[in-house]
Design an enzyme around this catalytic site. Structure first.
Site, PDB file in Angstrom:
ATOM      1  N   ASP A   1      88.652 154.397  -0.678  1.00  0.00           N
ATOM      2  CA  ASP A   1      88.174 155.333  -1.698  1.00  0.00           C
ATOM      3  C   ASP A   1      87.227 156.313  -1.001  1.00  0.00           C
ATOM      4  O   ASP A   1      86.908 156.149   0.173  1.00  0.00           O
ATOM      5  CB  ASP A   1      87.514 154.583  -2.861  1.00  0.00           C
ATOM      6  CG  ASP A   1      86.267 153.814  -2.420  1.00  0.00           C
ATOM      7  OD1 ASP A   1      85.853 153.925  -1.247  1.00  0.00           O
ATOM      8  OD2 ASP A   1      85.707 153.102  -3.260  1.00  0.00           O
TER       9      ASP A   1
ATOM     10  N   ASP B   1      94.220 149.160  -8.421  1.00  0.00           N
ATOM     11  CA  ASP B   1      93.311 148.269  -7.707  1.00  0.00           C
ATOM     12  C   ASP B   1      92.248 147.828  -8.679  1.00  0.00           C
ATOM     13  O   ASP B   1      91.948 148.542  -9.642  1.00  0.00           O
ATOM     14  CB  ASP B   1      92.623 149.006  -6.545  1.00  0.00           C
ATOM     15  CG  ASP B   1      91.516 149.909  -7.054  1.00  0.00           C
ATOM     16  OD1 ASP B   1      91.829 150.997  -7.565  1.00  0.00           O
ATOM     17  OD2 ASP B   1      90.340 149.511  -6.986  1.00  0.00           O
TER      18      ASP B   1
ATOM     19  N   CYS C   1     102.605 128.178 -11.500  1.00  0.00           N
ATOM     20  CA  CYS C   1     102.283 128.972 -10.316  1.00  0.00           C
ATOM     21  C   CYS C   1     102.673 128.197  -9.059  1.00  0.00           C
ATOM     22  O   CYS C   1     102.407 127.002  -8.952  1.00  0.00           O
ATOM     23  CB  CYS C   1     100.788 129.288 -10.293  1.00  0.00           C
ATOM     24  SG  CYS C   1     100.252 130.211  -8.839  1.00  0.00           S
TER      25      CYS C   1
ATOM     26  N   CYS D   1     101.599 128.928  -5.995  1.00  0.00           N
ATOM     27  CA  CYS D   1     100.706 129.266  -4.880  1.00  0.00           C
ATOM     28  C   CYS D   1     100.223 128.004  -4.173  1.00  0.00           C
ATOM     29  O   CYS D   1     100.316 126.900  -4.693  1.00  0.00           O
ATOM     30  CB  CYS D   1      99.537 130.130  -5.347  1.00  0.00           C
ATOM     31  SG  CYS D   1      98.109 129.235  -5.991  1.00  0.00           S
TER      32      CYS D   1
ATOM     33  N   CYS E   1      97.839 125.819  -6.345  1.00  0.00           N
ATOM     34  CA  CYS E   1      98.446 125.084  -7.458  1.00  0.00           C
ATOM     35  C   CYS E   1      99.399 123.994  -6.963  1.00  0.00           C
ATOM     36  O   CYS E   1      99.607 122.998  -7.639  1.00  0.00           O
ATOM     37  CB  CYS E   1      99.148 126.056  -8.398  1.00  0.00           C
ATOM     38  SG  CYS E   1      97.975 127.146  -9.225  1.00  0.00           S
TER      39      CYS E   1
ATOM     40  N   HIS F   1      94.256 131.741  -5.653  1.00  0.00           N
ATOM     41  CA  HIS F   1      95.108 131.613  -6.852  1.00  0.00           C
ATOM     42  C   HIS F   1      95.130 132.911  -7.665  1.00  0.00           C
ATOM     43  O   HIS F   1      96.192 133.387  -8.056  1.00  0.00           O
ATOM     44  CB  HIS F   1      94.679 130.456  -7.757  1.00  0.00           C
ATOM     45  CG  HIS F   1      95.318 130.586  -9.100  1.00  0.00           C
ATOM     46  ND1 HIS F   1      96.647 130.232  -9.327  1.00  0.00           N
ATOM     47  CD2 HIS F   1      94.888 131.153 -10.262  1.00  0.00           C
ATOM     48  CE1 HIS F   1      96.975 130.554 -10.562  1.00  0.00           C
ATOM     49  NE2 HIS F   1      95.932 131.121 -11.153  1.00  0.00           N
TER      50      HIS F   1
HETATM   51 ZN    ZN Z   1      98.215 129.236  -8.270  1.00  0.00          ZN
END
Ligand code: ZN
Length: 410
Positions: free
Chosen positions: A91, A308, A346, A348, A351, A377
């Protein structure tokens, strides 16, 4: 050539495509995690790569104060300094400077402000902001604008918009005169065809990144790209004028700034929708500082390509987690004996591995690992949400709720 944008599918107003930068390709619409001081707090670059982050945002104001632009420039620019081979956006510093309400003074020339760190006095102008961003060397940099406060009266909104337009012209002029000064090493690109390999690979070291830098040969003499910013407060007519006159100055992409400054959400949406009507449909459109998982889906559906927000990372550090079943405040005692994963839908790394009970314990005990895992996460959830949005657009459907994976549409 500096960036190339191609739209590959449309669904209603939404579009999905590719933004090709000197440091890799970005699938759009994209959510850009914020790495304020050259790091996404708590998460290392290799994990960000594994999560599929294709572009990170850095804050010029913070990097200018610490470690300083010259420091980063001397080390070859942000990519090399922070060991991030993929795309970066900075930015202009304007938004942060304008948040220092009691510490700044605005004139036609620029803004004098005091550092929030030590009270030292500094001056930012369109020229200084370009100089800083060229020294940092992100792929996409932003014009220096005045972020109009909310609420503001009609006269104030117009004056602020006019100032931003004059600053946009000065930003562009300075950028065009100095863009060759970007500190990118020119030797990392082969003259013939795409290059695979680490961006800054010393011969005696193991290749730094498996997610290799890929760039076409046409980027050999590439420079950064400067985006313009549309302002105009909450006034539709001023937004239209700001869009048209910013386009007349001419930029390869346009941002919608001055939103998420305290106005009601319905108004944000209205301003975004009306501003989008006046932006070129074949160039990237970036909505700055937005939003919740629901909002990023909504704005992608309206035709925004880039967004963002500090929300997923900041909320994570406060134990607030976004899941396919809604928000979870992991600090609550009811999770102390909960063996379930944070989000059963999820995939990820957090998880897949940890029960809620453990995450709750880490948070309650103020363990550093709590911030790391929570951030991984939340970022994963945002990135998955955008993947689902892109998939929906490719299928010609409007994207539904966040983390569509858990609730597939018929
Ligand atoms: Zn997750």
């Amino acid at each position: 050539m500096s960036i190339h944008f191609q739209i590959e599918a449309r669904s209603g107003a939404a579009r999905s495509g590719r933004l090709i930068t000197p440091h890799g390709e970005i699938e759009t619409p994209v959510f850009m995690p914020v790495g304020t001081l050259g790091s996404v707090k708590g998460v290392s670059q290799d994990i960000l790569e594994e999560l599929g982050v294709q572009i990170l945002l850095g804050n010029t104001y913070h990097l200018y104060l610490r470690p300083g632009v010259e420091q980063v420039r001397n080390l070859g620019g942000l990519h090399r300094w922070m060991a991030w081979p993929r795309a970066l956006l900075t930015d202009s510093g304007g938004f942060q400077v304008f948040s220092l309400t009691d510490l700044r003074k605005v004139t036609e020339e620029g803004v004098t402000f005091r550092s929030h760190l030590d009270g030292s006095s500094h001056f930012f102008s369109p020229e200084r902001a370009m100089e800083a961003q060229i020294g940092l060397g992100a792929d996409i940099i932003m014009a220096f604008d005045e972020c109009t406060e909310y609420p503001a009266d009609a006269g104030r909104m117009r004056a602020s918009m006019e100032l931003t337009l004059r600053w946009a012209e000065r930003s562009k002029r300075h950028f065009e005169d100095h863009k060759q000064e970007v500190p990118w090493p020119k030797t990392h690109l082969a003259p013939d065809g795409p290059v695979r390999g680490s961006l800054h690979k010393p011969a005696h070291r193991v290749e730094r990144s498996s997610a290799a830098f890929v760039a076409p040969a046409s980027f050999l003499d590439s420079t950064q790209s400067l985006f313009g910013i549309v302002q105009g407060g909450m006034d539709r007519e001023l937004r239209k004028q700001s869009a048209e006159r910013t386009i007349a100055i001419g930029f390869p992409g346009y941002a919608i700034g001055g939103l998420s400054v305290g106005e009601p959400r319905a108004l944000t949406r209205e301003v975004v929708e009306s501003t989008l009507e006046h932006l070129p449909s074949d160039q990237p459109r970036y909505l700055m500082g937005v939003g919740t998982p629901e909002e990023i889906v909504e704005y992608a559906n309206l035709g925004i390509d880039m967004m963002d927000c500090v929300l997923p990372t900041r909320a994570a550090r406060h134990g607030l987690l976004f899941t396919s079943e809604g928000k979870i405040s992991i600090k609550q005692a009811r999770y102390a004996g909960d063996e379930a994963p944070l989000d059963p839908n999820c995939g990820c790394r957090v998880c897949r591995r940890y029960p809620r009970a453990y995450l709750r314990h880490l948070y309650a005990a103020n363990e550093v690992l709590a911030q790391v895992l929570n951030t991984v996460h939340n970022l994963s959830f945002y990135l998955d949400t955008m993947r689902a949005v892109r998939h929906s657009i490719l299928l010609g459907k409007e994207a539904g709720s966040p983390c569509v994976r858990s609730r597939p549409k018929p």
